[in-house]
Scaffold this active site. Structure first.
Site, PDB file in Angstrom:
ATOM      1  N   SER A 141       0.875  -1.173   0.000  1.00 55.98           N
ATOM      2  CA  SER A 141       0.000   0.000   0.000  1.00 55.98           C
ATOM      3  C   SER A 141       0.912   1.222   0.000  1.00 55.98           C
ATOM      4  CB  SER A 141      -0.847  -0.021   1.272  1.00 55.98           C
ATOM      5  OG  SER A 141      -1.437   1.234   1.510  1.00 55.98           O
ATOM      6  N   TYR A 154      -2.240  -1.516  10.466  1.00 55.64           N
ATOM      7  CA  TYR A 154      -2.211  -1.668   9.008  1.00 55.64           C
ATOM      8  C   TYR A 154      -0.910  -1.085   8.443  1.00 55.64           C
ATOM      9  CZ  TYR A 154      -4.105  -1.334   4.197  1.00 55.64           C
ATOM     10  OH  TYR A 154      -4.322  -1.457   2.845  1.00 55.64           O
TER      11      TYR A 154
HETATM   12  P1  NAD Z   1     -11.636  -6.257   0.244  1.00 56.23           P
HETATM   13  O1  NAD Z   1     -12.082  -6.114   1.660  1.00 56.23           O
HETATM   14  O2  NAD Z   1     -12.549  -5.858  -0.848  1.00 56.23           O
HETATM   15  O3  NAD Z   1     -11.179  -7.762  -0.036  1.00 56.23           O
HETATM   16  C1  NAD Z   1     -10.361  -8.445   0.860  1.00 56.23           C
HETATM   17  C2  NAD Z   1     -10.596  -9.931   0.710  1.00 56.23           C
HETATM   18  O4  NAD Z   1      -9.722 -10.595   1.640  1.00 56.23           O
HETATM   19  C3  NAD Z   1     -12.029 -10.348   1.070  1.00 56.23           C
HETATM   20  O5  NAD Z   1     -12.547 -11.177   0.048  1.00 56.23           O
HETATM   21  C4  NAD Z   1     -11.868 -11.086   2.382  1.00 56.23           C
HETATM   22  O6  NAD Z   1     -12.816 -12.151   2.561  1.00 56.23           O
HETATM   23  C5  NAD Z   1     -10.455 -11.633   2.262  1.00 56.23           C
HETATM   24  N1  NAD Z   1      -9.870 -11.946   3.565  1.00 56.23           N
HETATM   25  C6  NAD Z   1      -9.863 -11.169   4.688  1.00 56.23           C
HETATM   26  N2  NAD Z   1      -9.278 -11.833   5.697  1.00 56.23           N
HETATM   27  C7  NAD Z   1      -8.883 -13.033   5.204  1.00 56.23           C
HETATM   28  C8  NAD Z   1      -8.229 -14.160   5.764  1.00 56.23           C
HETATM   29  N3  NAD Z   1      -7.873 -14.191   7.060  1.00 56.23           N
HETATM   30  N4  NAD Z   1      -7.969 -15.233   4.966  1.00 56.23           N
HETATM   31  C9  NAD Z   1      -8.352 -15.220   3.660  1.00 56.23           C
HETATM   32  N5  NAD Z   1      -8.987 -14.193   3.082  1.00 56.23           N
HETATM   33  C10 NAD Z   1      -9.254 -13.112   3.850  1.00 56.23           C
HETATM   34  O7  NAD Z   1     -10.265  -5.464   0.177  1.00 56.23           O
HETATM   35  P2  NAD Z   1      -9.372  -4.916  -1.059  1.00 56.23           P
HETATM   36  O8  NAD Z   1      -9.497  -3.450  -1.049  1.00 56.23           O
HETATM   37  O9  NAD Z   1      -9.637  -5.690  -2.289  1.00 56.23           O
HETATM   38  O10 NAD Z   1      -7.933  -5.245  -0.475  1.00 56.23           O
HETATM   39  C11 NAD Z   1      -7.078  -6.257  -0.987  1.00 56.23           C
HETATM   40  C12 NAD Z   1      -5.666  -5.951  -0.568  1.00 56.23           C
HETATM   41  O11 NAD Z   1      -5.276  -4.681  -1.108  1.00 56.23           O
HETATM   42  C13 NAD Z   1      -5.483  -5.831   0.946  1.00 56.23           C
HETATM   43  O12 NAD Z   1      -4.235  -6.396   1.317  1.00 56.23           O
HETATM   44  C14 NAD Z   1      -5.462  -4.333   1.161  1.00 56.23           C
HETATM   45  O13 NAD Z   1      -4.760  -3.968   2.330  1.00 56.23           O
HETATM   46  C15 NAD Z   1      -4.749  -3.873  -0.085  1.00 56.23           C
HETATM   47  N6  NAD Z   1      -4.936  -2.473  -0.412  1.00 56.23           N
HETATM   48  C16 NAD Z   1      -6.187  -1.970  -0.643  1.00 56.23           C
HETATM   49  C17 NAD Z   1      -6.320  -0.636  -0.936  1.00 56.23           C
HETATM   50  C18 NAD Z   1      -7.664  -0.018  -1.184  1.00 56.23           C
HETATM   51  O14 NAD Z   1      -7.731   1.200  -1.237  1.00 56.23           O
HETATM   52  N7  NAD Z   1      -8.718  -0.795  -1.358  1.00 56.23           N
HETATM   53  C19 NAD Z   1      -5.197   0.197  -1.010  1.00 56.23           C
HETATM   54  C20 NAD Z   1      -3.944  -0.346  -0.774  1.00 56.23           C
HETATM   55  C21 NAD Z   1      -3.827  -1.691  -0.478  1.00 56.23           C
END
Ligand code: NAD
Length: 259
Positions: A141, A154
């Site tokens: 991130s 985080y």
């Molecule tokens: P999201 O919440 O839409 O999806 C996350 C997925 O991870 C979900 O399907 C959830 O069921 C799964 N998950 C959560 N805990 C879990 C576990 N213990 N075991 C297996 N699966 C698990 O989130 P997203 O925005 O798609 O995020 C995905 C990644 O991208 C994350 O690592 C997040 O930190 C990172 N990220 C997101 C953003 C953003 O702005 N959305 C920015 C930077 C980084």
């Protein structure tokens, strides 16, 4: 197609960024394992990929559970006989000030990101070292590079993933393993939708102010990054043909952070 015959596992791929990566990999010819804690979304994402002509299986696993991750990766190898790409993407967020944060919440967030990435890495490397190499991708991130208030576990975990990615690049090189960390800015997934009202409450702002003045304040154009942007980059990094590119962090944030 740029990933023909490759086999990939993506954690947290039932929805959001992970799902877009799974779909992007399948479009490029990879066979993909959609791994998620949530069995229903994992099944749904895998079914959608198959309906579009791709090859996919759903793997239900909690990335913090050692046995579940080992079994899940083994299932992928039993199904397709190899593993070329592993993407540690599963993640959770928790909005709270440090002085109020419980140890339990700290551990919950750091475990999903750090323990989860370690367990996937170990299981994948054991196979990749036998199979002549592969690529590990980590979902970092902008918070791998800088901090925001109310997100300490985080931010700490995402900084930690940068170190894990670099360690894998060093150790994996002699086995043909490369690693990268993708560092998105804000992407409008359920993870972000949930924190808009939470941040508004904690900071005493309207939801619109959180989006405009907190999340997108330092971008060059006030735009969200999209899941397609991240998926495209994940394809590029997995398809890159040599170790000229390894151990890299790539920031995709509309200029919020320039590394
Ligand atoms: P999201 O919440 O839409 O999806 C996350 C997925 O991870 C979900 O399907 C959830 O069921 C799964 N998950 C959560 N805990 C879990 C576990 N213990 N075991 C297996 N699966 C698990 O989130 P997203 O925005 O798609 O995020 C995905 C990644 O991208 C994350 O690592 C997040 O930190 C990172 N990220 C997101 C953003 C953003 O702005 N959305 C920015 C930077 C980084």
């Amino acid at each position: 197609m740029r990933l023909e015959d490759r086999v990939a596992i993506i954690t947290g791929a039932g929805r959001g960024i992970g799902r877009a990566i799974a779909e992007g990999y399948a479009r490029e010819g990879a066979r993909v394992a959609v791994a998620d804690l949530d069995a229903a979304t994992a099944e749904d994402a895998a079914a959608a990929i198959r309906a579009a002509g791709g090859e996919a299986i759903a793997v239900t696993m909690d990335v913090t559970n050692e046995e579940a991750v080992d079994d899940g990766v083994q299932r992928v190898i039993d199904t397709w006989g190899r593993l070329d790409i592993a993407v540690a993407n599963a993640g959770v967020q928790h909005i709270e000030a440090l002085d109020k944060l419980s140890l339990a919440e700290w551990r919950k967030v750091t475990a999903v990101h750090l323990d989860g990435a370690f367990l996937l890495t170990r299981a994948a490397l054991r196979r990749m070292y036998q199979g002549g190499g592969g690529t590990l991708l980590y979902m970092g991130s902008v918070h791998s590079m800088e901090a925001s208030p109310l997100k300490a576990p985080y931010v700490a975990a995402k900084h930690g993933l940068l170190g894990l990615c670099r360690a894998v690049a060093k150790e994996g090189a002699e086995h043909g393993v490369r690693s990268h960390i993708i560092c998105p800015g804000f992407v409008r997934t359920p993870l972000v939708e949930k924190q808009i009202p939470e941040q508004a409450r904690e900071l005493g702002l309207s939801e619109e102010e959180v989006v405009r003045n907190v999340m997108l304040k330092n971008t060059v154009d006030g735009e969200f990054t999209t899941v397609e942007d991240i998926s495209r980059l994940a394809v590029d990094l997995a398809a890159f043909p040599s170790a000229a590119l390894t151990g890299q962090s790539v920031i995709v944030s509309h200029g919020w952070h320039m590394g």
